[in-house]
Write a protein that holds these residues in place. Structure first.
Motif, PDB file in Angstrom:
ATOM      1  N   THR A   1      39.652  74.239  45.782  1.00 23.37           N
ATOM      2  CA  THR A   1      38.419  74.995  45.521  1.00 23.37           C
ATOM      3  C   THR A   1      38.349  75.412  44.062  1.00 23.37           C
ATOM      4  O   THR A   1      37.315  75.245  43.394  1.00 23.37           O
ATOM      5  CB  THR A   1      38.340  76.225  46.438  1.00 23.37           C
ATOM      6  OG1 THR A   1      38.499  75.797  47.794  1.00 23.37           O
ATOM      7  CG2 THR A   1      37.019  76.948  46.270  1.00 23.37           C
ATOM      8  N   ASN A   2      39.435  75.946  43.536  1.00 25.04           N
ATOM      9  CA  ASN A   2      39.532  76.356  42.138  1.00 25.04           C
ATOM     10  C   ASN A   2      39.184  75.181  41.222  1.00 25.04           C
ATOM     11  O   ASN A   2      38.351  75.305  40.318  1.00 25.04           O
ATOM     12  CB  ASN A   2      40.955  76.844  41.879  1.00 25.04           C
ATOM     13  CG  ASN A   2      41.179  77.335  40.479  1.00 25.04           C
ATOM     14  OD1 ASN A   2      40.884  78.467  40.152  1.00 25.04           O
ATOM     15  ND2 ASN A   2      41.742  76.475  39.634  1.00 25.04           N
TER      16      ASN A   2
ATOM     17  N   LYS B   1      33.101  76.555  49.389  1.00 23.94           N
ATOM     18  CA  LYS B   1      33.914  76.642  50.597  1.00 23.94           C
ATOM     19  C   LYS B   1      35.016  75.608  50.440  1.00 23.94           C
ATOM     20  O   LYS B   1      34.776  74.504  49.938  1.00 23.94           O
ATOM     21  CB  LYS B   1      33.085  76.314  51.839  1.00 23.94           C
ATOM     22  CG  LYS B   1      31.972  77.297  52.109  1.00 23.94           C
ATOM     23  CD  LYS B   1      31.165  76.875  53.319  1.00 23.94           C
ATOM     24  CE  LYS B   1      30.014  77.829  53.519  1.00 23.94           C
ATOM     25  NZ  LYS B   1      29.105  77.380  54.571  1.00 23.94           N
ATOM     26  N   GLY B   2      36.215  75.972  50.861  1.00 24.84           N
ATOM     27  CA  GLY B   2      37.312  75.039  50.687  1.00 24.84           C
ATOM     28  C   GLY B   2      38.360  75.150  51.767  1.00 24.84           C
ATOM     29  O   GLY B   2      38.225  75.926  52.712  1.00 24.84           O
TER      30      GLY B   2
ATOM     31  N   VAL C   1      30.623  67.641  47.076  1.00 23.60           N
ATOM     32  CA  VAL C   1      31.233  67.685  48.403  1.00 23.60           C
ATOM     33  C   VAL C   1      32.371  66.674  48.429  1.00 23.60           C
ATOM     34  O   VAL C   1      32.174  65.498  48.117  1.00 23.60           O
ATOM     35  CB  VAL C   1      30.193  67.363  49.502  1.00 23.60           C
ATOM     36  CG1 VAL C   1      30.847  67.376  50.872  1.00 23.60           C
ATOM     37  CG2 VAL C   1      29.035  68.349  49.453  1.00 23.60           C
ATOM     38  N   THR C   2      33.557  67.159  48.784  1.00 24.07           N
ATOM     39  CA  THR C   2      34.730  66.292  48.915  1.00 24.07           C
ATOM     40  C   THR C   2      35.325  66.511  50.305  1.00 24.07           C
ATOM     41  O   THR C   2      34.789  67.282  51.101  1.00 24.07           O
ATOM     42  CB  THR C   2      35.797  66.617  47.847  1.00 24.07           C
ATOM     43  OG1 THR C   2      36.370  67.900  48.149  1.00 24.07           O
ATOM     44  CG2 THR C   2      35.202  66.628  46.442  1.00 24.07           C
ATOM     45  N   GLY C   3      36.446  65.881  50.573  1.00 24.39           N
ATOM     46  CA  GLY C   3      37.141  66.090  51.837  1.00 24.39           C
ATOM     47  C   GLY C   3      37.727  67.481  51.962  1.00 24.39           C
ATOM     48  O   GLY C   3      38.021  67.951  53.060  1.00 24.39           O
ATOM     49  N   GLU C   4      37.891  68.178  50.831  1.00 18.95           N
ATOM     50  CA  GLU C   4      38.504  69.508  50.832  1.00 18.95           C
ATOM     51  C   GLU C   4      37.530  70.638  50.545  1.00 18.95           C
ATOM     52  O   GLU C   4      37.770  71.777  50.934  1.00 18.95           O
ATOM     53  CB  GLU C   4      39.630  69.585  49.787  1.00 18.95           C
ATOM     54  CG  GLU C   4      40.818  68.685  50.041  1.00 18.95           C
ATOM     55  CD  GLU C   4      40.636  67.294  49.452  1.00 18.95           C
ATOM     56  OE1 GLU C   4      39.749  67.104  48.582  1.00 18.95           O
ATOM     57  OE2 GLU C   4      41.359  66.380  49.877  1.00 18.95           O
ATOM     58  N   THR C   5      36.430  70.347  49.821  1.00 17.20           N
ATOM     59  CA  THR C   5      35.562  71.437  49.369  1.00 17.20           C
ATOM     60  C   THR C   5      34.084  71.083  49.465  1.00 17.20           C
ATOM     61  O   THR C   5      33.709  69.911  49.551  1.00 17.20           O
ATOM     62  CB  THR C   5      35.842  71.808  47.898  1.00 17.20           C
ATOM     63  OG1 THR C   5      35.479  70.705  47.070  1.00 17.20           O
ATOM     64  CG2 THR C   5      37.280  72.201  47.675  1.00 17.20           C
TER      65      THR C   5
END
Length: 162
Positions: free
Chosen positions: A88-89, A78-79, A31-35
Motif C-alpha cells: 500500500t505504501n 486499500k491494501g 489496481v493490483t493484486g495487493e492494492t
C-alpha cells in the motif's frame, strides 16, 4: 455543483479536490493484486488534504506534503494490511508520482530544479528536486527508530523511491 472558494475563485469539487478553471489536476486509479489506490492532485490548490490510506503515519506525512506544498490532495487506498503495509505504501507513492506527472503535463511554467529546507523539531529536512523526468533517489535520511507508531520506518525510503 459550482462552488466559490477563497478570493472568489469558482470551480467544482471533483473526487475530493477543488478544481478551478485552468488549474492543473492529475488523477490516477491503480489496481493490483495487493492494492487499490485512487489519487487526485491539484498542483494549483491551497493545501487541502483528504487522505485515507489505512496507514495512519502515511496519512500524516501526506497531509504534511500537501499543506507545505500548497497543493490539494485526495487519496483513498486499500491494501493487503494483513500481510504488511509495504504494498500500500509503495503503490500510494507510485500513484502520487503518476498523478503529479499528469497534473504537470508538459511542465510549462515549472522550473526544472527546486530546493527546500525546513527545520522540524530536532531535524533539518532538505529536499532537492530535478524535474528532468529521469528517476533517481539519493536518500540520506537516518531514522533512529524502527517504527513510528505502527509504521515501519524502512517504508519511508520505499515511498519516495516509488
Amino acid at each position: 455543483r459550482v462552488l466559490r472558494m477563497d478570493a472568489g475563485a469558482e470551480g467544482v469539487i471533483r473526487g475530493g479536490v477543488f478544481v478551478g478553471e485552468g488549474q492543473r489536476v492529475g488523477e490516477v486509479r491503480r489496481v493490483t493484486g495487493e492494492t487499490e489506490v485512487e489519487v487526485r492532485v491539484n498542483v494549483d490548490g491551497t493545501g487541502i488534504c483528504d487522505v485515507d490510506t489505512g496507514i495512519p503515519f502515511l496519512d500524516h506525512m501526506l497531509n504534511q506534503i500537501s499543506s507545505h506544498g500548497l497543493f490539494d490532495l485526495y487519496v483513498r487506498a486499500k491494501g493487503d494490511y494483513h500481510i504488511d503495509d509495504h504494498h500500500t505504501n509503495e503503490d500510494v507513492g507510485i500513484s502520487l508520482g503518476m498523478a503529479l506527472s499528469k497534473a504537470l503535463g508538459g511542465k510549462k511554467g515549472v522550473r526544472r530544479f527546486g530546493h527546500f529546507a525546513a527545520p522540524l523539531d530536532e531535524a533539518l529536512v532538505e529536499i532537492v528536486l530535478d524535474f528532468s523526468g529521469r528517476p533517481y533517489l539519493a536518500y540520506g535520511l537516518e531514522i533512529p527508530t524502527e517504527r513510528v507508531g505502527k509504521y515501519d520506518t524502512q517504508l519511508v525510503r520505499e515511498f519516495y523511491a516509488a
